[in-house]
Design a protein around this motif. Structure first.
Motif, short mmCIF file in Angstrom:
data_model
loop_
_atom_site.label_atom_id
_atom_site.label_comp_id
_atom_site.label_asym_id
_atom_site.label_seq_id
_atom_site.Cartn_x
_atom_site.Cartn_y
_atom_site.Cartn_z
N VAL A 1 59.62 -96.45 -71.08
CA VAL A 1 61.04 -96.56 -71.41
C VAL A 1 61.21 -97.44 -72.65
CG1 VAL A 1 63.28 -97.47 -70.64
CG2 VAL A 1 61.82 -96.21 -69.04
N PHE A 2 60.48 -98.54 -72.70
CA PHE A 2 60.53 -99.46 -73.84
C PHE A 2 60.06 -98.77 -75.11
CE2 PHE A 2 58.19 -102.65 -76.40
CZ PHE A 2 59.25 -103.49 -76.73
N VAL A 3 58.97 -98.02 -75.04
CA VAL A 3 58.43 -97.34 -76.21
C VAL A 3 59.41 -96.29 -76.74
CG1 VAL A 3 56.64 -95.75 -77.01
CG2 VAL A 3 56.01 -97.75 -75.66
N LEU A 4 59.91 -95.43 -75.85
CA LEU A 4 60.83 -94.38 -76.28
C LEU A 4 62.12 -94.96 -76.83
CD1 LEU A 4 60.28 -91.81 -73.38
CD2 LEU A 4 59.39 -91.71 -75.72
N ASN A 5 62.62 -96.01 -76.18
CA ASN A 5 63.84 -96.65 -76.65
C ASN A 5 63.61 -97.29 -78.02
OD1 ASN A 5 66.65 -97.44 -75.93
ND2 ASN A 5 65.83 -99.51 -76.09
N GLY A 6 62.44 -97.90 -78.21
CA GLY A 6 62.12 -98.50 -79.49
C GLY A 6 62.02 -97.48 -80.60
N LEU A 7 61.41 -96.33 -80.31
CA LEU A 7 61.32 -95.28 -81.32
C LEU A 7 62.71 -94.75 -81.68
CD1 LEU A 7 58.22 -93.30 -79.99
CD2 LEU A 7 58.33 -94.77 -82.01
N CYS A 8 63.57 -94.64 -80.69
CA CYS A 8 64.95 -94.19 -80.96
C CYS A 8 65.67 -95.21 -81.84
CB CYS A 8 65.71 -94.01 -79.65
SG CYS A 8 65.21 -92.57 -78.68
N GLY B 1 56.82 -105.94 -80.82
CA GLY B 1 57.00 -104.64 -80.16
C GLY B 1 55.78 -103.75 -80.30
N ALA B 2 55.35 -103.55 -81.55
CA ALA B 2 54.18 -102.69 -81.76
C ALA B 2 52.91 -103.33 -81.19
CB ALA B 2 54.00 -102.42 -83.25
N GLY B 3 52.79 -104.64 -81.35
CA GLY B 3 51.58 -105.33 -80.90
C GLY B 3 51.39 -105.28 -79.40
N ILE B 4 52.46 -105.49 -78.64
CA ILE B 4 52.30 -105.53 -77.18
C ILE B 4 51.97 -104.14 -76.63
CG2 ILE B 4 54.70 -105.09 -76.44
CD1 ILE B 4 54.28 -107.55 -74.54
#
Length: 293
Positions: free
Chosen positions: A125-132, A194-197
């Motif tokens: 969820v975090f990854v997809l939300n971040g990409l959005c 964000g990217a690092g974690i």
């Protein structure tokens, strides 16, 4: 007589939705991550997890009376942390050996399998939300216009540091612009934390060895990736605490109204006290990245 104020439409609906999704995902990722960590509450550097090579260890031992004592060891230094780390009270009130206390872990006090499911679900969820968010920020030029530091920003870094140390916040139209410290903080959170974690989380998985082997080797090994993942997670905690502190001292109601309804009040001249208007220069800026009133 207090200076009149006007409402500005500060946060569009997509940004408000992504903000609250991020709050939920980060919160549950963090607490479920602590539950996973409790299964082996130690950190190492390299590829191995040999006993005696820990750089951080949350454990317990018995004192002279036979009572459990929580011990946190960082390198060669030990600290007694009974009641918080190493040993804490369980739901029945008795002392129990665990890294972090049960009230900090979800979905339960000791449920590794379900904790991993929660963690991985909200990680996606975090990854997809971040990409959005990044796509939206680039498409609306918010990233280029509002977050990327300019020459003037760099020249004003000294003044920004002094203003933050004095808890001095901008007012009026100036409250709708970022200073250099805010820009650097949000760029770091988005693209470093964000990217690092996410990358370090993937690097810990044995299934990703073939795909991410060069990156795993670059950071020193899978145990190093786990340690970096842990450090970044607490970096997010520090950022959130600072963010909440800034919200508290800059107007809780105004900040919450902005992130819930989109409207934010700024100081206005007596001639400009009309109904709420659209602020086209800042409508694409997310709440967690807007300067505080």
């Amino acid at each position: 007589m207090p200076e009149p104020r006007r409402l500005v439409y500060r946060h569009p609906l997509p940004i408000r939705i992504m903000h609250w999704i991020n709050v939920l995902a980060l919160t549950l990722m963090f607490f479920s991550g602590l539950q996973i960590f409790n299964a082996h509450p130690s950190l190492y550097w390299g590829n191995r997890s040999d006993e005696g090579a820990e750089i951080l260890q949350l454990g317990a031992r018995q004192d002279a009376t036979g009572a459990l004592k929580g011990v946190t060891r960082i390198g060669q230094h030990e600290f007694t942390t009974t009641g918080v780390l190493g040993v804490s009270r369980g739901r029945d009130g008795s002392p129990q050996v665990r890294g972090f206390p049960s009230w900090l872990t979800v979905p339960g006090p000791q449920w590794l399998a379900m904790g991993r499911r929660w963690h991985f679900f909200f990680a996606w969820v975090f990854v997809l939300n971040g990409l959005c968010y990044v796509s939206y920020a680039i498409a609306t030029r918010h990233l280029q216009r509002d977050l990327w530091p300019t020459g003037a920003d760099w020249r004003g870094i000294g003044r920004s540091i002094v203003d933050h140390l004095r808890f001095k916040h901008p007012h009026g139209e100036a409250a709708l612009r970022y200073n250099i410290l805010q820009r650097l903080a949000y760029l770091t959170v988005i693209f470093v934390f964000g990217a690092g974690i996410v990358l370090m989380g993937l690097a810990m998985s044995p299934r990703m060895d073939a795909v991410l082997a060069p990156m795993v080797e670059a950071v020193g090994g899978r145990q190093s990736a786990r340690t970096i993942h842990f450090i970044i997670a607490w970096g997010f905690v520090v950022f959130v605490l600072i963010h909440l502190f800034e919200v508290l001292i800059s107007g809780v109601f105004n900040q919450l109204r902005g992130i819930i309804t989109g409207y934010y009040a700024i100081d206005s001249s007596p001639a400009d006290t009309s109904a709420p208007r659209q602020d086209t220069s800042s409508e694409s800026v997310p709440a967690q990245e807007r300067p505080h009133d």
